[in-house]
Design a protein around this motif. Structure first.
Motif, PDB file in Angstrom:
ATOM      1  N   PHE A  11       0.883  -1.162   0.000  1.00  0.00           N
ATOM      2  CA  PHE A  11       0.000   0.000   0.000  1.00  0.00           C
ATOM      3  C   PHE A  11       0.916   1.206   0.000  1.00  0.00           C
ATOM      4  CE2 PHE A  11      -2.860  -3.133   2.108  1.00  0.00           C
ATOM      5  CZ  PHE A  11      -3.884  -3.119   1.172  1.00  0.00           C
ATOM      6  N   VAL A  16       3.164  -4.882   2.489  1.00  0.00           N
ATOM      7  CA  VAL A  16       2.309  -5.543   3.476  1.00  0.00           C
ATOM      8  C   VAL A  16       2.417  -7.069   3.369  1.00  0.00           C
ATOM      9  CG1 VAL A  16      -0.088  -5.841   4.185  1.00  0.00           C
ATOM     10  CG2 VAL A  16       0.742  -3.587   3.571  1.00  0.00           C
ATOM     11  N   GLY A  37      -1.834  -6.624  12.125  1.00  0.00           N
ATOM     12  CA  GLY A  37      -0.990  -5.891  11.183  1.00  0.00           C
ATOM     13  C   GLY A  37      -0.037  -6.763  10.394  1.00  0.00           C
ATOM     14  N   THR A  41      -5.505 -10.243   6.803  1.00  0.00           N
ATOM     15  CA  THR A  41      -6.697  -9.783   6.066  1.00  0.00           C
ATOM     16  C   THR A  41      -6.343  -9.464   4.620  1.00  0.00           C
ATOM     17  OG1 THR A  41      -7.808  -8.931   8.015  1.00  0.00           O
ATOM     18  CG2 THR A  41      -8.431  -7.932   5.930  1.00  0.00           C
ATOM     19  N   GLU A  51      -8.154  -7.131  -3.345  1.00  0.00           N
ATOM     20  CA  GLU A  51      -6.904  -6.372  -3.511  1.00  0.00           C
ATOM     21  C   GLU A  51      -6.137  -7.016  -4.659  1.00  0.00           C
ATOM     22  OE1 GLU A  51      -6.367  -3.756  -1.820  1.00  0.00           O
ATOM     23  OE2 GLU A  51      -7.520  -4.022   0.037  1.00  0.00           O
TER      24      GLU A  51
HETATM   25  N1  LIG Z   1      -6.413  -0.394   2.313  1.00  0.00           N
HETATM   26  C1  LIG Z   1      -5.270  -0.173   2.977  1.00  0.00           C
HETATM   27  N2  LIG Z   1      -4.531   0.945   2.742  1.00  0.00           N
HETATM   28  C2  LIG Z   1      -3.362   1.148   3.380  1.00  0.00           C
HETATM   29  N3  LIG Z   1      -2.825   0.309   4.275  1.00  0.00           N
HETATM   30  C3  LIG Z   1      -3.496  -0.817   4.556  1.00  0.00           C
HETATM   31  C4  LIG Z   1      -4.749  -1.118   3.920  1.00  0.00           C
HETATM   32  N4  LIG Z   1      -5.189  -2.330   4.398  1.00  0.00           N
HETATM   33  C5  LIG Z   1      -4.242  -2.743   5.279  1.00  0.00           C
HETATM   34  N5  LIG Z   1      -3.244  -1.850   5.381  1.00  0.00           N
HETATM   35  C6  LIG Z   1      -2.036  -1.999   6.215  1.00  0.00           C
HETATM   36  O1  LIG Z   1      -1.476  -3.251   5.915  1.00  0.00           O
HETATM   37  C7  LIG Z   1      -0.943  -3.870   7.080  1.00  0.00           C
HETATM   38  C8  LIG Z   1      -1.538  -5.253   7.224  1.00  0.00           C
HETATM   39  O2  LIG Z   1      -2.916  -5.117   7.516  1.00  0.00           O
HETATM   40  P1  LIG Z   1      -3.904  -6.339   7.610  1.00  0.00           P
HETATM   41  O3  LIG Z   1      -3.800  -7.166   6.388  1.00  0.00           O
HETATM   42  O4  LIG Z   1      -5.227  -5.776   7.953  1.00  0.00           O
HETATM   43  O5  LIG Z   1      -3.286  -7.147   8.832  1.00  0.00           O
HETATM   44  P2  LIG Z   1      -3.983  -8.174   9.844  1.00  0.00           P
HETATM   45  O6  LIG Z   1      -5.278  -8.640   9.225  1.00  0.00           O
HETATM   46  O7  LIG Z   1      -2.992  -9.267  10.011  1.00  0.00           O
HETATM   47  O8  LIG Z   1      -4.198  -7.442  11.118  1.00  0.00           O
HETATM   48  C9  LIG Z   1      -1.246  -2.939   8.231  1.00  0.00           C
HETATM   49  O9  LIG Z   1      -0.100  -2.173   8.484  1.00  0.00           O
HETATM   50  C10 LIG Z   1      -2.360  -2.079   7.696  1.00  0.00           C
HETATM   51  O10 LIG Z   1      -2.329  -0.799   8.286  1.00  0.00           O
END
Ligand SMILES: Nc1ncnc2c1ncn2[C@@H]1O[C@H](COP(=O)(O)OP(=O)(O)O)[C@@H](O)[C@H]1O
Ligand SMILES: [Mg+2]
Length: 246
Positions: A11, A16, A37, A41, A51
């Motif tokens: 991102f 990520v 984080g 997800t 995504e």
């Molecule tokens: N749409 C987005 N835009 C920017 N950053 C994102 C977005 N979705 C997730 N992130 C960032 O990506 C990282 C991983 O997030 P995520 O996949 O939600 O982790 P988890 O589900 O393991 O908690 C985090 O640092 C989060 O802030």
């Protein structure tokens, strides 16, 4: 069934997911665990093409998409999505439709299937998740546990090869978690292929065929649950499991 190869997702400046490779066999239950984080997800969202990764490839069933900086075509997206159903943390039911209408909506409108046949199947699916009595209620009349079970029935209505769950019980009051996990356990028993992001370690121990531990956007360790939980190999895994114990 699913083959993820060398997937990268950023991102903006932030990477990520780094070089993620995971495979899931037919009938297998894969639990994804890891700190907040770590990219769990995002990985599930990539699997459903909510995504678009920058690099790597995803194969589901007999379809493969290779990512190289281009958006996948609409056709590719719908082909891949045909194979998977997603269950979200926050249920995402349509508030203006009854429970059974929620379940029947996509098969009728997207798959253009026969309405009566779909409604009969929807009723069966709602029976299977213990909601026979609630078919004609609206989501707001249900508890969180009931809403999530309705969301599972809705995902199943599309007959997906694989169900993807993103922390399906983490928005629920503790006393409602068990009823949702029980439905998922039954699906596992029936041989439904599932990828489940979860914080429910006891559930993962009991139901998962394999557990993937992720941290900082990477797969740290993958193993059978009894080995990963009882005898983790990597320091990062040990640290995560130690912190959970407190
Ligand atoms: N749409 C987005 N835009 C920017 N950053 C994102 C977005 N979705 C997730 N992130 C960032 O990506 C990282 C991983 O997030 P995520 O996949 O939600 O982790 P988890 O589900 O393991 O908690 C985090 O640092 C989060 O802030
Ligand atoms: Mg998450």
């Amino acid at each position: 069934m699913i083959e993820i190869k060398d997937l990268d997702k950023s991102f903006g400046e932030q990477t990520v997911l780094r070089n993620i490779s995971i495979s899931v066999n037919q009938g297998e239950v894969l639990c994804l665990i890891g700190p907040s984080g770590s990219g769990k997800t995002t990985l599930l969202r990539c699997l459903n093409l909510l995504e678009t990764p920058e690099k790597g490839s995803i194969s589901i069933g007999d379809k493969t998409i290779t990512f190289q900086g281009k958006q996948p075509t609409k056709k590719q997206v719908s082909e891949i999505r045909r194979y998977s159903g997603m269950v979200f943390q926050g249920f995402h039911l349509f508030p203006h439709l009854t429970v059974i209408q929620n379940v029947a909506e996509a098969p009728i409108l997207v798959q253009k299937r026969n309405k009566q046949e779909v409604m009969e199947e929807a009723r069966e699916l709602l029976k299977k998740v213990g909601l026979s009595e609630h078919c004609d209620k609206y989501p707001e009349q249900l508890s969180g546990g009931q809403m999530q079970r309705a969301a599972i029935a809705r995902a199943l209505a599309m007959k997906p090869e694989v169900l993807l769950f993103d922390e399906p019980t983490s928005a629920l009051d503790p006393e409602l978690v068990g009823e949702v996990l029980a439905v998922m356990k039954n699906l596992a028993k029936e041989g439904q292929t599932m990828v489940i992001v979860t914080h429910e370690m006891n559930f993962a121990k009991e139901v998962a065929d394999r557990v993937v531990f992720m941290a900082d956007g990477k797969v740290v360790e993958t193993n059978r649950p009894e080995l990963l939980f009882e005898n983790p190999q990597k320091d990062r895994t040990k640290q995560f499991l130690r912190n959970l114990a407190h």
